[in-house]
Write an enzyme that holds these catalytic residues in place. Sequence first.
Site, PDB file in Angstrom:
ATOM      1  N   HIS A 125       0.782  -1.508   0.282  1.00 59.19           N
ATOM      2  CA  HIS A 125       0.051   0.201   0.226  1.00 59.19           C
ATOM      3  C   HIS A 125       0.712   1.478   0.211  1.00 59.19           C
ATOM      4  CE1 HIS A 125      -2.443   2.901   2.267  1.00 59.19           C
ATOM      5  NE2 HIS A 125      -3.535   2.079   1.768  1.00 59.19           N
ATOM      6  N   ASP A 202       2.920  -5.370   8.466  1.00 62.70           N
ATOM      7  CA  ASP A 202       1.495  -4.386   7.858  1.00 62.70           C
ATOM      8  C   ASP A 202       0.242  -4.999   8.288  1.00 62.70           C
ATOM      9  OD1 ASP A 202      -0.474  -2.327   6.814  1.00 62.70           O
ATOM     10  OD2 ASP A 202       0.643  -2.142   5.375  1.00 62.70           O
ATOM     11  N   GLN A 205      -4.687  -5.179   6.754  1.00 59.84           N
ATOM     12  CA  GLN A 205      -6.038  -5.804   5.878  1.00 59.84           C
ATOM     13  C   GLN A 205      -5.918  -7.212   7.278  1.00 59.84           C
ATOM     14  OE1 GLN A 205      -8.681  -5.278   4.157  1.00 59.84           O
ATOM     15  NE2 GLN A 205      -7.260  -3.177   3.790  1.00 59.84           N
ATOM     16  N   LYS A 228     -10.632  -0.088  10.306  1.00 62.30           N
ATOM     17  CA  LYS A 228     -11.155  -1.312   9.670  1.00 62.30           C
ATOM     18  C   LYS A 228     -11.313  -2.401  10.740  1.00 62.30           C
ATOM     19  CE  LYS A 228      -8.041   0.573   5.755  1.00 62.30           C
ATOM     20  NZ  LYS A 228      -6.443   0.369   4.605  1.00 62.30           N
ATOM     21  N   CYS A 366      -4.925   2.132  -3.009  1.00 66.22           N
ATOM     22  CA  CYS A 366      -3.584   3.005  -3.113  1.00 66.22           C
ATOM     23  C   CYS A 366      -1.828   1.746  -3.323  1.00 66.22           C
ATOM     24  CB  CYS A 366      -3.722   2.714  -1.543  1.00 66.22           C
ATOM     25  SG  CYS A 366      -4.826   4.750  -0.887  1.00 66.22           S
TER      26      CYS A 366
HETATM   27  C1  PLP Z   1      -6.092   1.238   4.757  1.00 68.63           C
HETATM   28  C2  PLP Z   1      -5.113   0.568   4.448  1.00 68.63           C
HETATM   29  C3  PLP Z   1      -3.431   1.414   5.387  1.00 68.63           C
HETATM   30  C4  PLP Z   1      -3.711   2.434   5.027  1.00 68.63           C
HETATM   31  O1  PLP Z   1      -4.630   2.912   6.282  1.00 68.63           O
HETATM   32  P1  PLP Z   1      -4.311   4.107   6.379  1.00 68.63           P
HETATM   33  O2  PLP Z   1      -6.100   3.641   8.131  1.00 68.63           O
HETATM   34  O3  PLP Z   1      -5.096   5.153   5.188  1.00 68.63           O
HETATM   35  O4  PLP Z   1      -4.191   5.141   7.370  1.00 68.63           O
HETATM   36  C5  PLP Z   1      -1.795   0.206   4.707  1.00 68.63           C
HETATM   37  N1  PLP Z   1      -1.811  -0.355   4.726  1.00 68.63           N
HETATM   38  C6  PLP Z   1      -3.239  -1.345   4.341  1.00 68.63           C
HETATM   39  C7  PLP Z   1      -3.026  -2.988   3.349  1.00 68.63           C
HETATM   40  C8  PLP Z   1      -3.943  -0.623   4.009  1.00 68.63           C
HETATM   41  O5  PLP Z   1      -5.033  -1.693   3.815  1.00 68.63           O
END
Ligand code: PLP
Length: 408
Positions: A125, A202, A205, A228, A366
Amino acid sequence: MQIPPFNVREIREQFPALRQKIYGKNLIYFDNGATSQKPQVVIDAINRYYAVENANIHRGVHYLSQRATTEFEASRIRIQKHINARKSEEIIFTKGTTDSINLVAFSYGELLNKGDEIIISAMEHHGNIVPWQMLCARKGLVLKVIPINTKGEIIQEEYDKLLSNKTKLVSVIHISNTLGTVNPVKEMIKKAHAVGAKFLLDGAQSIQHMKIDVADLDCDFYVFSGHKVFGPTGIGVLYGKEALLDAMPPYQGGGDMIEKVTFEKTTYNHLPHKFEAGTPHIAGGICLGTAFEFLSTIDLIESEAYERELAHYAEQVLETFEDLTIIGTAKNKTSVVSFNVKGLHPFDIGTLLDKQGIAVRTGHHCTQPLMDFYKIPGTVRASFAFYNTKEEIDFFAEALEKSINILR
Ligand SMILES: *Cc1c(COP(=O)(O)O)cnc(C)c1O
């Protein structure tokens, strides 16, 4: 294909947003990769906080301030327990995934030297690309990218080749927001440690789709966004191993992060406060705890199986469409189905689906470098949560067929 029994009806009842109609049609919310809907308990907690609990924390002698402080810190402990961190001091509240990664890029980055290397993957991302590019420019570091295969899987042999004693950090997405690929991160973390590198996972998800155990994974950092995982926007988490966080300089300066301030010399507060300058998002922090309380009522092993089944079912349904290509066909994937229809623009499909009450996301999600890899401008993405159903997927397929016929 039979979806395993999982009490979706009961779960759905807790999400008021799912009960509404859009353009007179029942809302079908397939944009969970962008943000999840909120259960009633979280909405109630937000209302209650602002109605009767509002106070600043960590400094008041009065009742409200002490209660808010207790709740904020209780939320930290709940999150610590949920992800199996050793100490609550290892849970830093941030604005979200992006903010957490920027914190690490700045602060851990301060410990790095010219020529040191950072490794990311080709499916990251933007939030896990740009902060590293900025750090590399600032400190003269080198950014390396692990390539992927056309199925959307990280090529492990290439990863092995990139790793060396110059590698200081590997930062990789746990589950791809665009492809649904579940990366074999536990093995990747081991390999990074073998060359003395740290590993940032990260989890934007993964936290909402599987049981996370940072001790078992042995990652050095794990980051995610509250919004999320059924919590509020504007709040997120950075988990980091205590010794590492201790060694890192503060990210921002201000109130709460200090021990003593004089004009000659300022000393910093201990963890986690060292990294939480200024008044935090108190309501967000407390209500993220409520979201995890809600999550604790769900069997995450069952829900993960159910979500994998949903994604698999959606794929089977979409495979019956002519001229439709699924982007991302990794062996290990969950919760996300990205696709394109030959000759049609994702945006047009998304617009027509919207008119039928179906929320999907279209575009590059993104992940522009990933779109470049597939040589496409974007995809239509349906991303699922455990409150979605097979019936919704059937309805979505009908609506998609209608949309394609209109556009052809
Ligand atoms: C949504 C997302 C982000 C960014 O998250 P924010 O809430 O916009 O800071 C980073 N990495 C992954 C895999 C995402 O899905």
